[in-house]
Design an enzyme around this catalytic site. Structure first.
Site, PDB file in Angstrom:
ATOM      1  N   ASP A 105      10.047  -3.109  12.464  1.00  0.00           N
ATOM      2  CA  ASP A 105      10.359  -1.845  12.957  1.00  0.00           C
ATOM      3  C   ASP A 105      10.594  -2.040  14.222  1.00  0.00           C
ATOM      4  O   ASP A 105      10.602  -3.185  14.864  1.00  0.00           O
ATOM      5  CB  ASP A 105       8.992  -1.106  13.043  1.00  0.00           C
ATOM      6  CG  ASP A 105       8.617  -0.412  11.691  1.00  0.00           C
ATOM      7  OD1 ASP A 105       9.289  -0.030  11.104  1.00  0.00           O
ATOM      8  OD2 ASP A 105       7.402  -0.638  11.576  1.00  0.00           O
ATOM      9  N   ARG A 146       0.861  -1.130  -0.140  1.00  0.00           N
ATOM     10  CA  ARG A 146       0.022   0.212  -0.056  1.00  0.00           C
ATOM     11  C   ARG A 146       0.899   1.162   0.088  1.00  0.00           C
ATOM     12  O   ARG A 146       2.080   1.153   0.347  1.00  0.00           O
ATOM     13  CB  ARG A 146      -0.893   0.155   1.321  1.00  0.00           C
ATOM     14  CG  ARG A 146      -0.404  -0.001   2.543  1.00  0.00           C
ATOM     15  CD  ARG A 146      -1.342   0.176   3.797  1.00  0.00           C
ATOM     16  NE  ARG A 146      -0.408   0.281   5.073  1.00  0.00           N
ATOM     17  CZ  ARG A 146      -0.100   1.497   5.537  1.00  0.00           C
ATOM     18  NH1 ARG A 146      -0.507   2.690   4.728  1.00  0.00           N
ATOM     19  NH2 ARG A 146       0.616   1.657   6.495  1.00  0.00           N
ATOM     20  N   ARG A 185      19.985  -6.538   0.914  1.00  0.00           N
ATOM     21  CA  ARG A 185      20.505  -5.162   0.750  1.00  0.00           C
ATOM     22  C   ARG A 185      21.067  -4.780   1.606  1.00  0.00           C
ATOM     23  O   ARG A 185      20.799  -4.871   2.879  1.00  0.00           O
ATOM     24  CB  ARG A 185      19.304  -4.305   0.118  1.00  0.00           C
ATOM     25  CG  ARG A 185      18.726  -4.630  -1.275  1.00  0.00           C
ATOM     26  CD  ARG A 185      19.387  -4.454  -2.400  1.00  0.00           C
ATOM     27  NE  ARG A 185      19.801  -3.209  -2.715  1.00  0.00           N
ATOM     28  CZ  ARG A 185      20.554  -2.942  -3.769  1.00  0.00           C
ATOM     29  NH1 ARG A 185      21.382  -3.815  -4.356  1.00  0.00           N
ATOM     30  NH2 ARG A 185      20.787  -1.690  -4.043  1.00  0.00           N
ATOM     31  N   TYR A 243      11.788  -7.836   7.748  1.00  0.00           N
ATOM     32  CA  TYR A 243      12.161  -6.473   8.314  1.00  0.00           C
ATOM     33  C   TYR A 243      11.139  -5.964   9.496  1.00  0.00           C
ATOM     34  O   TYR A 243       9.899  -6.199   9.093  1.00  0.00           O
ATOM     35  CB  TYR A 243      11.994  -5.471   7.141  1.00  0.00           C
ATOM     36  CG  TYR A 243      12.526  -3.994   7.583  1.00  0.00           C
ATOM     37  CD1 TYR A 243      13.648  -3.712   7.789  1.00  0.00           C
ATOM     38  CD2 TYR A 243      11.317  -3.128   7.851  1.00  0.00           C
ATOM     39  CE1 TYR A 243      14.097  -2.434   8.016  1.00  0.00           C
ATOM     40  CE2 TYR A 243      11.777  -2.003   8.263  1.00  0.00           C
ATOM     41  CZ  TYR A 243      13.071  -1.657   8.586  1.00  0.00           C
ATOM     42  OH  TYR A 243      13.204  -0.364   8.868  1.00  0.00           O
ATOM     43  N   ARG A 296      -3.040  10.726   1.780  1.00  0.00           N
ATOM     44  CA  ARG A 296      -4.102  11.322   2.529  1.00  0.00           C
ATOM     45  C   ARG A 296      -4.316  12.740   2.011  1.00  0.00           C
ATOM     46  O   ARG A 296      -3.655  13.459   1.253  1.00  0.00           O
ATOM     47  CB  ARG A 296      -3.155  12.094   3.789  1.00  0.00           C
ATOM     48  CG  ARG A 296      -2.612  10.795   4.662  1.00  0.00           C
ATOM     49  CD  ARG A 296      -1.996  11.225   5.994  1.00  0.00           C
ATOM     50  NE  ARG A 296      -1.324  10.223   6.677  1.00  0.00           N
ATOM     51  CZ  ARG A 296      -0.221  10.279   7.293  1.00  0.00           C
ATOM     52  NH1 ARG A 296       0.315  11.498   7.548  1.00  0.00           N
ATOM     53  NH2 ARG A 296       0.310   9.268   8.152  1.00  0.00           N
ATOM     54  N   ARG A 335      18.976   9.212   0.498  1.00  0.00           N
ATOM     55  CA  ARG A 335      18.704  10.122   1.282  1.00  0.00           C
ATOM     56  C   ARG A 335      19.827  10.775   2.085  1.00  0.00           C
ATOM     57  O   ARG A 335      20.826  10.246   2.270  1.00  0.00           O
ATOM     58  CB  ARG A 335      17.755   9.718   2.248  1.00  0.00           C
ATOM     59  CG  ARG A 335      18.100   8.593   3.316  1.00  0.00           C
ATOM     60  CD  ARG A 335      16.850   8.263   3.990  1.00  0.00           C
ATOM     61  NE  ARG A 335      17.346   6.880   5.050  1.00  0.00           N
ATOM     62  CZ  ARG A 335      16.497   6.501   5.988  1.00  0.00           C
ATOM     63  NH1 ARG A 335      15.175   7.060   6.058  1.00  0.00           N
ATOM     64  NH2 ARG A 335      16.784   5.854   6.788  1.00  0.00           N
ATOM     65  N   GLU A 390      23.089   8.324   2.607  1.00  0.00           N
ATOM     66  CA  GLU A 390      23.216   6.747   2.508  1.00  0.00           C
ATOM     67  C   GLU A 390      22.861   6.322   1.010  1.00  0.00           C
ATOM     68  O   GLU A 390      22.365   6.890   0.127  1.00  0.00           O
ATOM     69  CB  GLU A 390      21.410   6.522   3.020  1.00  0.00           C
ATOM     70  CG  GLU A 390      21.543   6.806   4.676  1.00  0.00           C
ATOM     71  CD  GLU A 390      20.277   6.116   5.066  1.00  0.00           C
ATOM     72  OE1 GLU A 390      19.598   5.420   4.594  1.00  0.00           O
ATOM     73  OE2 GLU A 390      20.312   6.490   6.449  1.00  0.00           O
TER      74      GLU A 390
END
Length: 368
Positions: free
Chosen positions: A347, A169, A246, A345, A173, A277, A297
């Site tokens: 959080d 997704r 990666r 991965y 907004r 970034r 990065e």
């Protein structure tokens, strides 16, 4: 000495587990091949600025218990993640919101922005790759300027060659809210993440610059159980082949100026800029120091000796992971946890939650 637990990896999963075990009067030896604790959330002070050595880490969660848990070890500030995208010098707000749409199309009416996206969307019920998936979600303009270049740099592959599920997704907004996360709790620990890990590891024996695999036979004998947070394929000597990752390269510099880019995170979404970034660390804690530290990065393919960051969860690698997972399920005295051991991965809040759950289950069983 025989320890109750050998914990391989002094990152957040290992540190939380060690803390919970110590509360139950268990003995823990924590080892890490790096020269510091904290894993990838390690922060160190440079010019009185807390530098995120392995990329930006913003704590965010809807899990109240996890939020209250980490707040026992640090005071969290009110930092809100509001990254900026730079596309060939054009500046856009992230996540995609009315500020983004106004900059793209000059529209201030949410309904008008919705209509533009709808007319640009690829009508596709079964996207075959990441490009088709992104186009079906947000349309051509957003994809071309804010997704395509960044994603291809991040994964080192053309979007047409990436699986669609990488983008399940995309947050869109139709408000003017630049807060990237929807979570109820969000912030950065004042003083960085390293002090949190230090407090979690109090009471445990910690050995740094210590490679588990260099002395595996020795370490396997000195503890009743092992908590392993390293690479899963390495643990099993790559018997089903290596799992792909990666990795990132960081290029940091100290600048003799108080402010470089005015924001903690700026993504470079054109493909020509070689880095993904720039992080300006002082803005995570609203710093007013006379100098600043910035980090560029660069994403690259993982090679032996690199730090693995992002699992390449395509069909081939996931099938290989399931072969390793079959071996994991047969283990009696080893607990696997964290993004490397689970090839997923996570959080930060998920790591804390998973470690808490694993520790509670284990320690409850140990008391039987």
């Amino acid at each position: 000495m025989k320890y109750d637990y050998l914990i391989v990896g002094a990152g957040p999963f290992g540190a939380v587990f060690a803390h919970e075990a110590m509360k139950c009067n268990k003995t823990c030896l924590v080892i890490d091949k790096r020269n510091h604790i904290g894993g990838n959330i390690y922060t160190e002070q440079v010019e009185d600025i807390n530098v995120h050595k392995y990329g930006a880490h913003i704590f965010h969660t809807n899990d109240k218990e996890v939020w209250e848990y980490v707040n026992r070890f640090a005071t969290f500030n009110r930092y809100t993640n509001s990254p900026i995208a730079n596309f060939n010098g054009e500046i856009y707000n992230l996540p995609f919101n009315m500020n983004t749409f106004y900059r793209l199309w000059g529209v201030s009416d949410p309904k008008e922005a919705e209509q533009i996206i709808e007319t640009q969307r690829l009508k596709c019920d079964d996207p075959q790759n990441l490009e088709e998936q992104a186009l079906s979600l947000v349309g051509r303009d957003i994809y071309e300027k804010l997704i395509k270049g960044y994603t291809e740099k991040q994964w080192g592959r053309d979007c047409k060659d990436l699986p669609a599920f990488i983008i399940k997704r995309l947050p869109v907004r139709f408000t003017w809210d630049n807060n990237y996360f929807n979570d109820q709790y969000q912030g950065i620990p004042v003083g960085g993440y390293t002090p949190i890990i230090e407090k979690l590891l109090e009471g445990s024996e910690v050995r740094l610059n210590t490679d588990y695999f260099a002395q595996r036979e020795y370490f396997d004998q000195i503890a009743t159980k092992t908590v392993y947070t390293g690479m899963l394929d390495e643990f099993y000597n790559y018997q089903f082949g290596p799992l792909e990752y990666r990795t990132l390269r960081f290029d940091s510099e100290i600048l003799d100026q108080p402010n470089f880019q005015g924001n903690a995170v700026v993504n470079y979404t054109d493909k020509e800029t070689p880095f993904t970034r720039i992080i300006e660390h002082k803005h995570f804690e609203f710093g007013t120091q006379p100098k600043t530290v910035v980090t560029r990065e660069y994403s690259k393919e993982y090679e032996n000796g690199d730090e693995p960051y992002y699992p390449v969860n395509d069909q081939r690698n996931n099938a290989r992971y399931l072969s390793y997972k079959g071996l994991v399920e047969s283990e009696q005295n080893i607990i696997f946890g964290g993004r490397l051991a689970e090839y997923k991965y996570y959080d930060m809040w998920q790591i804390v939650r998973n470690s808490l759950d694993a520790a509670r289950k284990e320690l409850k069983e140990a008391q039987k």
